[in-house]
Design a protein around this motif. Sequence first.
Motif, PDB file in Angstrom:
ATOM      1  N   ALA B 440       4.105   1.399   9.023  1.00  0.00           N
ATOM      2  CA  ALA B 440       2.695   1.281   8.623  1.00  0.00           C
ATOM      3  C   ALA B 440       2.387   2.185   7.445  1.00  0.00           C
ATOM      4  N   TYR B 441       2.803   3.460   7.508  1.00  0.00           N
ATOM      5  CA  TYR B 441       2.420   4.331   6.387  1.00  0.00           C
ATOM      6  C   TYR B 441       3.319   4.191   5.174  1.00  0.00           C
ATOM      7  N   ARG B 444       1.822   1.229   3.577  1.00  0.00           N
ATOM      8  CA  ARG B 444       0.536   1.458   2.925  1.00  0.00           C
ATOM      9  C   ARG B 444       0.755   2.006   1.512  1.00  0.00           C
ATOM     10  N   ARG B 447       1.840  -0.771  -0.679  1.00  0.00           N
ATOM     11  CA  ARG B 447       0.745  -1.671  -1.039  1.00  0.00           C
ATOM     12  C   ARG B 447      -0.087  -1.057  -2.160  1.00  0.00           C
ATOM     13  N   VAL B 448      -0.369   0.251  -2.027  1.00  0.00           N
ATOM     14  CA  VAL B 448      -1.161   0.928  -3.060  1.00  0.00           C
ATOM     15  C   VAL B 448      -0.453   0.825  -4.421  1.00  0.00           C
ATOM     16  N   ASP B 452      -2.857  -2.299  -5.643  1.00  0.00           N
ATOM     17  CA  ASP B 452      -4.145  -1.724  -6.003  1.00  0.00           C
ATOM     18  C   ASP B 452      -4.331  -1.636  -7.520  1.00  0.00           C
TER      19      ASP B 452
END
Lengths: 103, 503
Positions: B440-441, B444, B447-448, B452
């Motif tokens: 999960a981290y 994340r 993904r950033v 983003d």
Amino acid sequence: MDTSNLDIAYLALSAILFGLGGFGLLVRRNPLVMIMCVELMLNAVNLTFVTFGRMLDDISGQVIVFFVLVVAAAEVVVGLGLVVAMARRRPGATADDLRLLRG
Amino acid sequence: MLAHLASFAWDAPSVDLHALAPEIVVAATLVVVLVIDAFTGEEQRWAASSVAGIGLLVALVPVATLAYDGATRVMFGGGYVVDDYALVLKALFLLSGYVVVLLSTNYIAEGDYWEGEYYQLLLASVLGMMVMASARDLISIFVALELLSIPAYMLAAWRKRDLKSDEAGVKYYLMGVFASAVMLYGMSVIYGYTGSTLLAEIAPRIGELVTSEPIITLGIVFVLIGFGFKVSAVPFHTWAPDTYEGAPTPVTAFLAVASKAAGFVALLNLIYVGFWGRHDVYEPLMWVLAALTMTIGNLIALRQTNVVRMLAYSGIAQAGYILAPLAIAGSSPEAADQALHSIVVYLLIYAAMNLGAFAVVMAVARKTRSAEIDTFGGLFSYAPGLTVAMSLFLFSLAGVPPAAGWFAKIGIFQALASAGDTSGYVLAVVVAVNSVIAFAYYGRLMRVMWMDDVPDGDTTPIRVPTSITAALVITAAVTLVIGVVPGVLTHFTDPINLLALGR
């Protein structure tokens, strides 16, 4: 192992010193006192080594003490340096004030 | 009278200079760095980093010749052993030391702090780790631990006019010396009841004392807990995130990889050579530590907003995975063998992938001056190379093929299953659940980076210095090659054997 009452007394004394040092480190907040508590713990260890060396009639117990002494001296030098560096930036800081970094 | 004196004749212990050559080279480099610093002006200070790097690489030559020779060399009555195990780990420490020098070069040269002393302390710490790999005696383990820790305390507080760096150093120091004191007390008890400081002599006696001397259990637990601090096992991990965030980033990389590996090496030496007979003590202790460490490390990592802090908690979780095989190591010689190999393999792969991740963070921070996760937004649009490299390292940390992490994790599962008992299977399930949480981290951050937008719209490319590029190329190549062809690594780790020495 050949044990006498005196040996047991020394072992008990060193256990008490070690406990006092550990307790002091956890409850006292002045960094200098905390370093002194660690020194107390290390000296308790030295006393244990010497007593066991005597009980076992073995020289290596005393040899270890020299190593521990020298290393403890080196450690204190570094620790005092770190505390002085910190005290220059934050006079009078206690361990509780060290909370810039958390989470 | 004369005969009496003759019986006291002192014969010097035989010193095998070939076996000590790697350590001697590092010690000599340390002296050279010191001399350069003393006798050159400001404009030649860059030489210190070059000399330190070259010295670490030169020290690999005797490691290679010793490995080629293949003989196990035992010195000082069994207190110092140079075997395949020690050599593989010495190579690991030298290479990660070299990568840290590469990472430090620009960082230290551009700050207004001293250069010569920095590399001298770094080399001293690496020297302590190399001694640790060979130490088979309580005293030499203690001296090696302090030789690697004391310079590390100073390195953590290197930016001494920065409040965060000071705080990092003081916290690390207080926790570190407390841990050494606890460990020493445990050692004194073990010495007192076995009458020896040699691990090989402790091993047979410690097994006989199971029922007669319950206090020996306390000694073993104290010693293992002392190293629990070093490897930042929960609940002894509290210093790690603060120190990692406050210390200079190259030092953080060094602490997170080399220093942690040295702690595991000490645990392996102690458990396999010394405390082997007392698996009733160390197995449950390691089981609880491993399960707590990986779970709490991962759960706290989930809510971090700073990449360095996230990597610190991820490192704590990884330490939990590495501790896990020790929880079943005593069940049978086969399980012990599996556990030893899986730990050494994990340490080697962990070093490559974690150093790589820190290298990317440093490269990005040169532009953004921050390590917050948000500042990585849109990294792909202006630094595609770094984004791909970071993704590779994150995939590796999460255990996704083809990056090397999957092989390390499979090894842990195999070791846990090889015990064939409930505790091993349960722990394997805990590791599996945690691997999912960890994704999960890691995901994340990915993904950033990929999805983003750039936070401040500044898309000027990042200029990565040559030394950091070199570090990235080395770590990425190692991560990829081991992930695709694990045989490259197992060729070196397969001959490792620690148990033979203890019995």
